[in-house]
Structure formats: structure tokens, C-alpha cells
Enzyme design. Sequence first.
Site, short mmCIF file in Angstrom:
data_model
loop_
_atom_site.label_atom_id
_atom_site.label_comp_id
_atom_site.label_asym_id
_atom_site.label_seq_id
_atom_site.Cartn_x
_atom_site.Cartn_y
_atom_site.Cartn_z
N ASP A 143 0.81 -1.23 0.00
CA ASP A 143 0.00 0.00 0.00
C ASP A 143 0.85 1.28 0.00
O ASP A 143 0.45 2.29 -0.57
CB ASP A 143 -0.93 0.03 1.23
CG ASP A 143 -2.25 -0.70 0.97
OD1 ASP A 143 -2.37 -1.38 -0.06
OD2 ASP A 143 -3.17 -0.58 1.81
N ASN B 139 1.17 7.41 5.50
CA ASN B 139 2.58 6.98 5.62
C ASN B 139 2.77 5.78 6.56
O ASN B 139 3.65 4.96 6.33
CB ASN B 139 3.47 8.15 6.02
CG ASN B 139 3.08 8.79 7.32
OD1 ASN B 139 1.94 8.62 7.78
ND2 ASN B 139 3.99 9.51 7.92
N GLU C 181 -2.47 15.64 14.75
CA GLU C 181 -1.05 15.29 14.53
C GLU C 181 -0.72 15.75 13.13
O GLU C 181 -1.11 15.12 12.15
CB GLU C 181 -0.87 13.77 14.66
CG GLU C 181 -1.12 13.22 16.05
CD GLU C 181 -0.08 13.66 17.05
OE1 GLU C 181 1.04 14.01 16.65
OE2 GLU C 181 -0.39 13.66 18.25
N CYS D 41 6.50 12.53 9.46
CA CYS D 41 6.14 13.89 9.90
C CYS D 41 7.23 14.54 10.73
O CYS D 41 7.42 15.75 10.69
CB CYS D 41 4.84 13.84 10.68
SG CYS D 41 4.86 12.63 12.00
N GLU E 116 -0.47 11.95 21.29
CA GLU E 116 -0.74 10.53 21.11
C GLU E 116 0.30 9.76 21.90
O GLU E 116 1.42 10.24 22.09
CB GLU E 116 -0.65 10.14 19.63
CG GLU E 116 -1.90 10.58 18.88
CD GLU E 116 -2.07 9.96 17.51
OE1 GLU E 116 -1.06 9.67 16.84
OE2 GLU E 116 -3.22 9.78 17.11
#
Length: 487
Positions: free
Chosen positions: A92, A151, A248, A282, A461
Amino acid sequence: MSQAVERSFVGGRYLANGDGQCFDVVNPGTGEVIYQVETADEAVLEQAMASARAGFALWSAMTPVERSRILLKAVALLREHNDELAAIEVADTGKPWQEASVVDVETGADSIEFFAGLAAGIEGNHQQVGDDFYYTRREPLGICAGIGAWNYPLQIACWKAAPALACGNVMIFKPSEETPRGALKLAEIFMEAGMPAGVFNVVQGDAQVGQWLTRHPDIAKVSFTGEVETGQKVMRDAASSLKEVTMELGGKSPLIIFDDADLDQAVSAAMLANFYTQGEICTNGTRVFVHDSIKQPFLNKLLERIGNNMVVGDPMNPETNFGALISANHQQQVLNYIQNGLDEGATLLCGGRSLSPEAVPGGFFVAPTVFSDCDDTMTICREEIFGPVMSVLSFDDEQEVIARANASGYGLAAGVFTRDITRAHRVISRIEAGICWINAYGASPAQMPVGGYKLSGIGRENGLATLNHYTQLKAVYVGMAPLESPF
Ligand code: NDP
């Protein structure tokens, strides 16, 4: 041969839409369409809400220990199916098997394990007020929406589901259209682990499906991972019903290398911070500030290691350590940024072009790219590229580099390399970023809270702090004496 078709996962099973409308999913490593996915229509979305309501009634009534046991079974199943799940993530996303097989599933499982362990420890407090007293209860919020980027599809789904479910909430998760399979596998695993139907639903589709969730009055919270601009839209939509939000978002993080740093370690960090997951992370340290006095030896070592150690090719080949970008479109955007760097006067030291490896000529590869002679005003030093493009900047003074590192609207992450421990902590304490590393880069264990300052996000998170973002506090005052009243 007809393509496989994936669907939304609602109420414990795959649910077909009414009109058969589908979108294609492309393997970025080969450029080929590998399967199709049915877009969730209004009926599927309504059913997801209905099953989430029913799931919440069951799940929130279970004891935390019961919930924890189910989550821990899911952890074991995730680990047992590591290779199968990692292969899905490789197909993917285009990232190398070498990474996905040891990081993506494992870090997702770690987060569920961490929060499962905390579930039974969530408690309120008590305080005496004369003979009266009050106590607090930490209660779940209700139905939470999770919206993920492409990602780390499975890991993001796990990182959002773990605290939400451990606190007694239920979740409707929308993966990115580009990477829809990982979350479905997580939903299957949750069912196999004994989770009631409706506790974790997956709805498939694009921004419209995301918006349906963020605007829905019965969704209590949105946990979003993606770009700043999308995050701003999500927050505006969530404002209509004053939902709790966790964001995020993106970054343009500084990695600061002082003249006393261990140079090999610093080069390793710069490479990890720019080329791991082919730059699609990120927290990447894409602004690499190197002290003037060590700039040349740093660049020499960096270029030597890029030349000798980077293996670009079929992401499923275990030798490959650098994969393909998510799409042809994103590949072009990254190449446009590289052109920008050239146009604005940066010196290209390596890379700077697309690649077509022999085994997978149709994949969306961009070579590991390094620019030097950069300055802070260049587009490549200000905007998030989300690809393998490192900008090397030089500095000679601590105050100066702190100010320059902070001169960004983003504030996601930062790294400092030095052997001087007082300088390391002094500099980090003045950096405006939520996730910082000293003589390290990228490590993010489940117990460490992560999230951004400034435009890079809201809330956290992982870590204990996240429990507060998935519970609401009820204060209960108890009168023990006769009520006094002037009326
Ligand atoms: P996007 O912001 O484009 O999309 C993120 C998700 O939001 C996707 O599922 C997307 O759906 C959905 N979406 C798009 N528009 C809306 C809308 N108006 N309302 C609700 N949902 C919407 O991000 P990318 O997928 O391109 O991911 C890359 C970005 O994510 C980078 O900026 C990166 O920095 C950031 N990121 C941040 C992380 C962090 O923890 N801070 C971690 C990983 C990535 P669809 O794409 O299917 O249309």
C-alpha cells in the site's frame, strides 16, 4: 482477472455500498493497481454510526479489565500476523519490507499493549469538603472518529484506537484512500480477539467521508493525522458541535549538530531523519544545521554513506532499504520542490531526480537528495516536502541556531547532537517543539507522548497524557449535611 474489492468494515463485517462506486489502490513500488475499494455511501455511514452506538453501549459497560484482555489478545494476533500485515503495508505505501517487517506492526501493537495495561488504572479522585465531599469520574467520551494519513496506515490506526478503546470509547476510523487495507486488518483482528461488533468500524473514502464524520453531531472527538491545512478544515468542521480534537500535523523540524558531536552518529541521525520511509515521516529533521567548523567533514561522510549504503529497488526485496513515494502525484511534487531548491540557489550534492530501478521501473522513486549552501528563506527550508530531501544549513553560534531553528510556524520535532550534556539540555529546553531527541532521532516508544507545538498539532498521542484526551471528567459533589438555603 478481476481485481479484489475491499469494503468498509461496519458492525463486525464487511458492508457493501449501494451503487458499487469504487476507487483504485495503486502499489507505489510498482505503479500498478492492486485492488479496488468501495466508497462508503450515506447508508454505510449511517450504519457505522448505528453500530458504533450499539458498540458503545456494550463496550463502555464492560469492566476495564475485560476490555484490557480483549485488547491484549489483539496485540498477540497482530504480532502473530506480523509478516502478512507488513506485506500489506509495503504494497500500500511503497516503503521497504526491511522497515515494515520490524517497525509498523510492532509499534502499533506496542501502543495497544501499553494502553491495555493502563485501562484498569484509570481512576478519579476524592476530596473532603467539611462533612461533604466530592469525587471525580473519568468517563469515556463516546464515539470517536479517527482519520489517518498514508505513511504509517496500520500504526496510525493502532495509535488512535489504542487509547480510545482502552478508555471505553468506540471508534469509526477512516484511512487514507491511498492506504485503506491496514485498518481493515486491524478491524478483523479486533473481532477475532473477541471485541463486540461496532466498537471499531472502518469507513472507506476520501475527504467527503472524513467530513461526514467531523461534522456529525454524534461524534464526540476527532483524532486526525495529516497536513496542517486539512487539520484546520477538520477543526473548523468539528467546531460546529464543539468536539474534542487531537491533531497530529506536519513539520519542518531542525536537527542541530554541534562541533563536538560524534560525527558518525550525527550522519546516521541526519540520514534516518531524512531518508527513513523515503522521507515520508512527519517528524523528519529536514533542516540540518551543522556547525561551520565540521560542515565539510560532515558532508564528506554523508555523501560517502549515501553512495555506499542506500539500496533502492523493489520494496519487497529484503535488501532494499529505500522505497517508493506514495504516488506519481506526490513524486512530482517532491521533484518540483527539488527544482525550487535549484532555482533559489541551493547546491545539489546528490540525488535530485526520479529513479526507475530495474526490478520495478514503474515505481514512484525519488533519489535520496542533499542540498547544501541553503539559507533559511529558501522554499525547501520552509515548507514540508515529505520526501527524501535534506537541506544542510550552517551556523556558528548557539543563540543564533536556536533562533533559526525556532523561526518556523511548525513545531513538531527537533534533534540536538553534542557531547556537552549541559548544552544539550539547555538548547532543547529553548526549542519550540513537542518531540525532541538528544543524540538520537526518530525513536518513539509507546510510553512517550508525541505531538506538536504551534501549527504542528494539538493534544498528544501515546504516553499517559493521552488518557486525558480520550476521557472526560465528571465531578460529583455529595452533600452529607442538611442543605442550607436562603429560600
Ligand atoms: P491529508 O491532510 O491530505 O489527509 C489526511 C487524511 O484526512 C486522509 O485520510 C484524507 O482523506 C482526510 N481528509 C482530507 N480532507 C479532509 C477533510 N476536509 N475533512 C476530513 N478528512 C479529510 O494528509 P496526507 O494523507 O497527505 O498525509 C501527509 C501529512 O500527514 C503530512 O503533512 C505529514 O506531516 C502528516 N503526518 C503527521 C503525523 C504526526 O503524527 N504529526 C504523522 C504522519 C503524517 P483522503 O486522503 O483519503 O482524501
